[in-house]
Design a protein around this motif. Structure first.
Motif, short mmCIF file in Angstrom:
data_model
loop_
_atom_site.label_atom_id
_atom_site.label_comp_id
_atom_site.label_asym_id
_atom_site.label_seq_id
_atom_site.Cartn_x
_atom_site.Cartn_y
_atom_site.Cartn_z
N ALA A 9 0.83 -1.20 0.00
CA ALA A 9 0.00 0.00 0.00
C ALA A 9 0.87 1.26 0.00
N GLU A 10 1.97 1.23 0.75
CA GLU A 10 2.89 2.37 0.77
C GLU A 10 3.54 2.56 -0.61
N ALA A 11 3.84 1.44 -1.28
CA ALA A 11 4.42 1.53 -2.62
C ALA A 11 3.43 2.19 -3.58
N PHE A 12 2.14 1.83 -3.46
CA PHE A 12 1.12 2.46 -4.31
C PHE A 12 1.01 3.95 -4.01
N ALA A 13 1.14 4.35 -2.76
CA ALA A 13 1.08 5.76 -2.38
C ALA A 13 2.24 6.53 -3.01
N ARG A 14 3.42 5.91 -3.05
CA ARG A 14 4.57 6.57 -3.69
C ARG A 14 4.35 6.72 -5.18
N ILE A 15 3.72 5.71 -5.77
CA ILE A 15 3.44 5.78 -7.22
C ILE A 15 2.52 6.96 -7.50
N THR A 16 1.52 7.17 -6.66
CA THR A 16 0.58 8.28 -6.84
C THR A 16 1.31 9.62 -6.88
N SER A 17 2.28 9.79 -6.00
CA SER A 17 2.97 11.09 -5.91
C SER A 17 4.13 11.23 -6.88
N GLU A 18 4.71 10.08 -7.34
CA GLU A 18 5.93 10.15 -8.15
C GLU A 18 5.70 9.90 -9.63
N THR A 20 4.99 9.94 -13.49
CA THR A 20 5.06 11.05 -14.45
C THR A 20 3.82 11.12 -15.33
N GLY A 21 2.96 10.12 -15.26
CA GLY A 21 1.74 10.10 -16.07
C GLY A 21 1.03 8.78 -15.93
N PRO A 22 -0.12 8.60 -16.60
CA PRO A 22 -0.92 7.38 -16.49
C PRO A 22 -0.15 6.12 -16.87
N ARG A 23 0.59 6.12 -17.97
CA ARG A 23 1.30 4.92 -18.40
C ARG A 23 2.41 4.55 -17.42
N ASP A 24 3.07 5.54 -16.90
CA ASP A 24 4.12 5.28 -15.90
C ASP A 24 3.50 4.69 -14.63
N ALA A 25 2.37 5.25 -14.20
CA ALA A 25 1.68 4.72 -13.01
C ALA A 25 1.21 3.29 -13.25
N ALA A 26 0.61 3.04 -14.42
CA ALA A 26 0.13 1.70 -14.74
C ALA A 26 1.27 0.70 -14.76
N LYS A 27 2.40 1.07 -15.36
CA LYS A 27 3.57 0.19 -15.43
C LYS A 27 4.07 -0.16 -14.03
N ARG A 28 4.18 0.83 -13.16
CA ARG A 28 4.70 0.58 -11.82
C ARG A 28 3.72 -0.21 -10.96
N VAL A 29 2.43 0.01 -11.17
CA VAL A 29 1.40 -0.71 -10.41
C VAL A 29 1.43 -2.21 -10.75
N VAL A 30 1.44 -2.53 -12.07
CA VAL A 30 1.41 -3.95 -12.45
C VAL A 30 2.72 -4.64 -12.05
N GLU A 31 3.83 -3.93 -12.11
CA GLU A 31 5.11 -4.51 -11.68
C GLU A 31 5.09 -4.79 -10.18
N THR A 32 4.48 -3.87 -9.40
CA THR A 32 4.38 -4.08 -7.95
C THR A 32 3.48 -5.26 -7.63
N LEU A 33 2.37 -5.39 -8.34
CA LEU A 33 1.47 -6.53 -8.11
C LEU A 33 2.17 -7.86 -8.37
N CYS A 34 3.02 -7.89 -9.39
CA CYS A 34 3.73 -9.14 -9.71
C CYS A 34 4.89 -9.40 -8.77
N SER A 35 5.68 -8.35 -8.50
CA SER A 35 6.89 -8.55 -7.71
C SER A 35 6.63 -8.62 -6.20
#
Length: 495
Positions: A9-18, A20-35
């Motif tokens: 959840a903390e990782a998702f919060a960092r993604i929200t603030s860091e 650079t745009g929707p595709r970057d957020a989507a990429k980091r979210v799916v990578e976090t779900l997998c890793s």
């Protein structure tokens, strides 16, 4: 679950603030779900009218290239769309969904958890994560993380849309401001019917669309800056920046930094870089030091310059306009101004005449400034009286158009009627002669000027009819005729 839910959840919060745009957020979210959350694969989809089938895949993780391409092509016709239709978390057993057969993993019981999210009234999306059902320890926790992932992506998309809307609005505002300035400084708005000003306007039209440097020469207050703006907004660079640097009274080191910038931390850009692709107006070029003159010479000759504290040459692409009230030829002769720089900037020169040499423009300029300041000060000023105009015409205006503008601004402020009379003008003008002013005005002269103004207005209203003017003033025709004669007024002028 590879990591604790709170850490994810903390990782998702960092993604929200860091992000650079929707595709970057989507990429980091799916990578976090997998890793971190143990998902076999994950992807983010959103409705998009420009995408194949109206559904776009923003990002995916855990899929090979061939499977990702199939997902892009088939997603709109698969069971994934149920999440969009039902608008709630949807569970899909991949092995039981023929439309998702390309997502099957041999030897695993794959369950896809798809959490939808809203973007706006007409657009939605979803985050989908696949887990091995037989190894998933806490199904509700996995659902909560996918929901949180969907919320994260949704939040970033909304922020991006707000940012883009703000940027679009800012762009629209910039365009509107630029168009307003272009209209304000249009060549046709150069005020003056005198031969000298018509020649100036013709020269501005002639050189405006060229990239050649221009030198504006004339006394202070003649309107050189206004002409620089007119040149810029009539040029091919009108959509770009216009910057002005005044050299008068500025120490050499400070002026050098202002023009060329400073190589420092943080970097300070100079006016030359700020005016890139646009126009730089350097006012009072005669006030520059020999060192700055040499650097400007290189800028004109080679289109290159260096920042202060740097030896790295920077290419410049801009139009240069210079102005001066000084005798540059005399300064060059005595060694205070670079002869070569003078040769370079003097290729096209526009001489701006002083106001005393274009007195035919005083009435036009006065009316222009009356309209301007009456609007700014919300005053109703119909006109300026003939005696006041005569008084302005007799004055020599050492401060040129700028001084006339200040005089009219003051007159508008103190005017207590709809007409600016001679008494509303400064004392320096009320006692003016063609070449000088007397130190003071007598009471008799002041009263006579006031009386002349009143008679002048009455004759204008009566179209030169003395009998009607006398009735309007509450006096006899004989007395008014006597005063008209003494004041040297010619009633026929008003018919």
């Amino acid at each position: 679950m590879k990591e604790r839910a709170i850490d994810i959840a903390e990782a998702f919060a960092r993604i929200t603030s860091e992000a650079t745009g929707p595709r970057d957020a989507a990429k980091r979210v799916v990578e976090t779900l997998c890793s971190s959350a143990g998902a076999l694969y994950a992807f983010v989809a959103k409705e998009d009218g420009n995408a194949h089938g109206g559904l776009a895949i923003l990002s995916a993780a855990g899929l090979d290239a061939a499977t990702y391409r199939r997902l892009e092509q088939r997603a709109p016709s698969t069971a994934v769309v149920r999440a969009f239709e039902q608008k709630e978390v949807t569970y899909l057993l991949i092995n039981d969904e023929p439309t998702l057969d390309f997502l099957v993993i041999q030897g695993k019981s794959v369950e896809l958890i798809a959490a939808p999210f809203d973007i706006n009234e007409h657009q939605s999306g979803c985050v989908a994560a696949a887990f091995d059902k037989r190894k998933l320890a806490d199904r509700s926790e996995a659902e909560a993380l996918v929901r949180l992932a969907a919320l994260t992506v949704s939040h970033v998309i909304r922020i991006d849309e707000i940012r883009r809307d703000s940027t679009d609005q800012a762009t629209e505002d910039e365009v509107a401001a630029r168009l307003a300035l272009k209209e304000k400084y249009d060549i046709s708005k150069i005020v003056g019917n005198s031969g000298a000003m018509r020649q100036v306007a013709d020269q501005v039209r002639q050189i405006a669309r060229s990239n050649a440097a221009v030198l504006l020469r004339g006394e202070r207050g003649t309107g050189k800056e206004m002409l620089a703006y007119a040149l810029h907004y009539a040029s091919l660079r009108a959509r770009q920046e216009f910057r002005k640097v005044s050299c008068a009274g500025m120490p050499g080191s400070l002026l050098e930094a202002e023009l060329f910038g400073i190589e420092s931390q943080p970097l300070k850009l100079g006016a030359i870089e700020q005016a890139k692709f646009g126009t730089l107006f350097i006012d009072e070029i005669a006030e520059t030091t020999p060192e700055i003159q040499m650097r400007l010479l290189r800028l004109i000759r080679d289109s290159r310059f260096e920042r202060v504290n740097s030896t790295e040459p920077i290419r410049a692409n801009l139009r240069l306009i210079f102005s001066t009230a000084a005798d540059l030829e005399n300064l060059a002769e005595i060694g205070r101004f670079s002869t070569e720089l003078l040769y370079r900037i003097n290729a096209f020169t526009i001489f701006v005449p002083p106001l005393r040499d274009r007195k035919a423009d005083i009435l036009l300029l006065s009316e222009h400034f009356i309209e301007k300041y009456a609007r700014e000060q919300k005053r109703k000023i119909a006109r300026i009286s003939t005696p006041a105009i005569d008084m302005l015409a007799k004055y020599h205006f050492p401060g040129n158009v700028r001084e006339l503008e200040n005089v009219i601004e003051r007159a508008v402020m103190v005017c207590d009627q709809g007409v600016i009379h001679a008494r509303h003008l400064p004392a320096t003008l009320q006692t003016a002669e063609e070449t000088a002013t007397r130190p003071a005005s007598t009471l008799e002269a002041t009263v006579a000027a006031f009386e002349r103004d009143i008679i002048d207005d009455a004759l204008k209203s009566s179209r030169g009819n003395i009998a009607k003017a006398a009735r309007d003033l509450g006096t006899t025709e004989r007395i008014l005729g006597y005063k008209i004669k003494n004041a040297g007024i010619e009633p026929r002028r008003y018919k």
